[in-house]
Scaffold this motif. Sequence first.
Motif, PDB file in Angstrom:
ATOM      1  N   VAL A  92      36.559  60.682 -46.886  1.00 16.08           N
ATOM      2  CA  VAL A  92      36.416  60.141 -48.244  1.00 16.08           C
ATOM      3  C   VAL A  92      34.943  59.907 -48.568  1.00 16.08           C
ATOM      4  CG1 VAL A  92      36.954  58.183 -49.755  1.00 16.08           C
ATOM      5  CG2 VAL A  92      38.732  59.169 -48.327  1.00 16.08           C
ATOM      6  N   ALA A  93      34.174  59.395 -47.611  1.00 21.68           N
ATOM      7  CA  ALA A  93      32.743  59.155 -47.839  1.00 21.68           C
ATOM      8  C   ALA A  93      32.003  60.469 -48.118  1.00 21.68           C
ATOM      9  CB  ALA A  93      32.134  58.440 -46.635  1.00 21.68           C
ATOM     10  N   LEU A  94      32.310  61.506 -47.347  1.00 17.41           N
ATOM     11  CA  LEU A  94      31.677  62.808 -47.594  1.00 17.41           C
ATOM     12  C   LEU A  94      32.102  63.373 -48.950  1.00 17.41           C
ATOM     13  CD1 LEU A  94      31.944  64.430 -44.049  1.00 17.41           C
ATOM     14  CD2 LEU A  94      29.865  63.638 -45.201  1.00 17.41           C
ATOM     15  N   GLY A  95      33.373  63.194 -49.292  1.00 19.73           N
ATOM     16  CA  GLY A  95      33.851  63.625 -50.604  1.00 19.73           C
ATOM     17  C   GLY A  95      33.119  62.917 -51.724  1.00 19.73           C
ATOM     18  N   LEU A  96      32.884  61.614 -51.555  1.00 19.67           N
ATOM     19  CA  LEU A  96      32.138  60.856 -52.561  1.00 19.67           C
ATOM     20  C   LEU A  96      30.715  61.399 -52.724  1.00 19.67           C
ATOM     21  CD1 LEU A  96      33.336  57.232 -51.810  1.00 19.67           C
ATOM     22  CD2 LEU A  96      33.528  58.424 -53.998  1.00 19.67           C
ATOM     23  N   CYS A  97      30.081  61.733 -51.611  1.00 18.81           N
ATOM     24  CA  CYS A  97      28.729  62.310 -51.680  1.00 18.81           C
ATOM     25  C   CYS A  97      28.744  63.630 -52.451  1.00 18.81           C
ATOM     26  CB  CYS A  97      28.160  62.530 -50.282  1.00 18.81           C
ATOM     27  SG  CYS A  97      27.815  61.008 -49.386  1.00 18.81           S
ATOM     28  N   PHE A  98      29.691  64.489 -52.126  1.00 18.89           N
ATOM     29  CA  PHE A  98      29.792  65.776 -52.814  1.00 18.89           C
ATOM     30  C   PHE A  98      30.074  65.570 -54.304  1.00 18.89           C
ATOM     31  CE2 PHE A  98      32.609  68.940 -54.656  1.00 18.89           C
ATOM     32  CZ  PHE A  98      31.772  70.047 -54.643  1.00 18.89           C
ATOM     33  N   LEU A  99      31.026  64.698 -54.616  1.00 12.72           N
ATOM     34  CA  LEU A  99      31.401  64.487 -56.018  1.00 12.72           C
ATOM     35  C   LEU A  99      30.279  63.838 -56.812  1.00 12.72           C
ATOM     36  CD1 LEU A  99      35.086  63.431 -55.449  1.00 12.72           C
ATOM     37  CD2 LEU A  99      34.270  65.556 -56.499  1.00 12.72           C
ATOM     38  N   PHE A 100      29.511  62.964 -56.173  1.00  7.21           N
ATOM     39  CA  PHE A 100      28.351  62.396 -56.857  1.00  7.21           C
ATOM     40  C   PHE A 100      27.363  63.499 -57.219  1.00  7.21           C
ATOM     41  CE2 PHE A 100      24.043  60.699 -56.898  1.00  7.21           C
ATOM     42  CZ  PHE A 100      24.166  59.724 -57.880  1.00  7.21           C
ATOM     43  N   ALA A 101      27.074  64.369 -56.252  1.00  4.22           N
ATOM     44  CA  ALA A 101      26.144  65.477 -56.507  1.00  4.22           C
ATOM     45  C   ALA A 101      26.690  66.419 -57.579  1.00  4.22           C
ATOM     46  CB  ALA A 101      25.855  66.241 -55.217  1.00  4.22           C
ATOM     47  N   MET A 102      27.976  66.741 -57.495  1.00  2.00           N
ATOM     48  CA  MET A 102      28.593  67.627 -58.484  1.00  2.00           C
ATOM     49  C   MET A 102      28.506  67.024 -59.884  1.00  2.00           C
ATOM     50  SD  MET A 102      32.493  69.044 -58.531  1.00  2.00           S
ATOM     51  CE  MET A 102      33.370  68.528 -59.982  1.00  2.00           C
ATOM     52  N   THR A 103      28.802  65.737 -59.987  1.00  2.00           N
ATOM     53  CA  THR A 103      28.760  65.072 -61.286  1.00  2.00           C
ATOM     54  C   THR A 103      27.330  64.968 -61.803  1.00  2.00           C
ATOM     55  OG1 THR A 103      30.723  63.814 -60.663  1.00  2.00           O
ATOM     56  CG2 THR A 103      29.451  62.990 -62.528  1.00  2.00           C
ATOM     57  N   TRP A 104      26.420  64.599 -60.929  1.00  2.00           N
ATOM     58  CA  TRP A 104      25.012  64.432 -61.330  1.00  2.00           C
ATOM     59  C   TRP A 104      24.415  65.756 -61.801  1.00  2.00           C
ATOM     60  CZ3 TRP A 104      21.840  60.345 -61.981  1.00  2.00           C
ATOM     61  CH2 TRP A 104      20.484  60.617 -62.109  1.00  2.00           C
ATOM     62  N   PHE A 105      24.544  66.781 -60.979  1.00  2.00           N
ATOM     63  CA  PHE A 105      23.950  68.067 -61.349  1.00  2.00           C
ATOM     64  C   PHE A 105      24.725  68.750 -62.477  1.00  2.00           C
ATOM     65  CE2 PHE A 105      22.182  67.519 -57.038  1.00  2.00           C
ATOM     66  CZ  PHE A 105      20.839  67.556 -57.386  1.00  2.00           C
ATOM     67  N   GLY A 106      26.040  68.518 -62.536  1.00  2.00           N
ATOM     68  CA  GLY A 106      26.824  69.033 -63.652  1.00  2.00           C
ATOM     69  C   GLY A 106      26.411  68.399 -64.966  1.00  2.00           C
TER      70      GLY A 106
END
Length: 157
Positions: A92-106
């Motif tokens: 879940v923590a790794l997923g949060l990191c990925f989703l933060f990056a996806m949302t930020w760069f998106g």
Amino acid sequence: MRRLDYFVAMALRVIPIACLVALFLLIFVNVIARTFQLAGFAWFDEVITGLFAWMVFVGSAALWRENDHFQVHWLQTVLPVRSSHLLRLLIVALGLCFLFAMTWFGASLTLKAKAMTPILSMPTSLFYAAIPISGAVMFIYSLVDLFRLFTQKETKL
């Protein structure tokens, strides 16, 4: 909160279904038009691209909300209960990191996009907006999952 979750769940279901229906109808009409050598639709590719983007990203968020996306549970089932719980926390923590990056760069891509589609003159940022919106929804549901993992007793899958 349950009521809001219900409306979000309905939107996450309705949007991809509506996009899929629209895609099907547009492709069907286009095939018929080409079969009978009727006038083509110059705007066809632009609309298909936008519908497909929204269908995929919002559909992914719907799967994420339901915890129905592709997962491999093998390692969690063979580990001891405590290790399995820690592994789920890490995932879940790794997923949060990925989703933060996806949302930020998106969001960055969406805000920087100034191009317009050639035929309909629609802003391409409308297509790109599916990325940060879906990413934010998935991020929020991942935070909920993280909270549940911290508050629940350690159990086997």
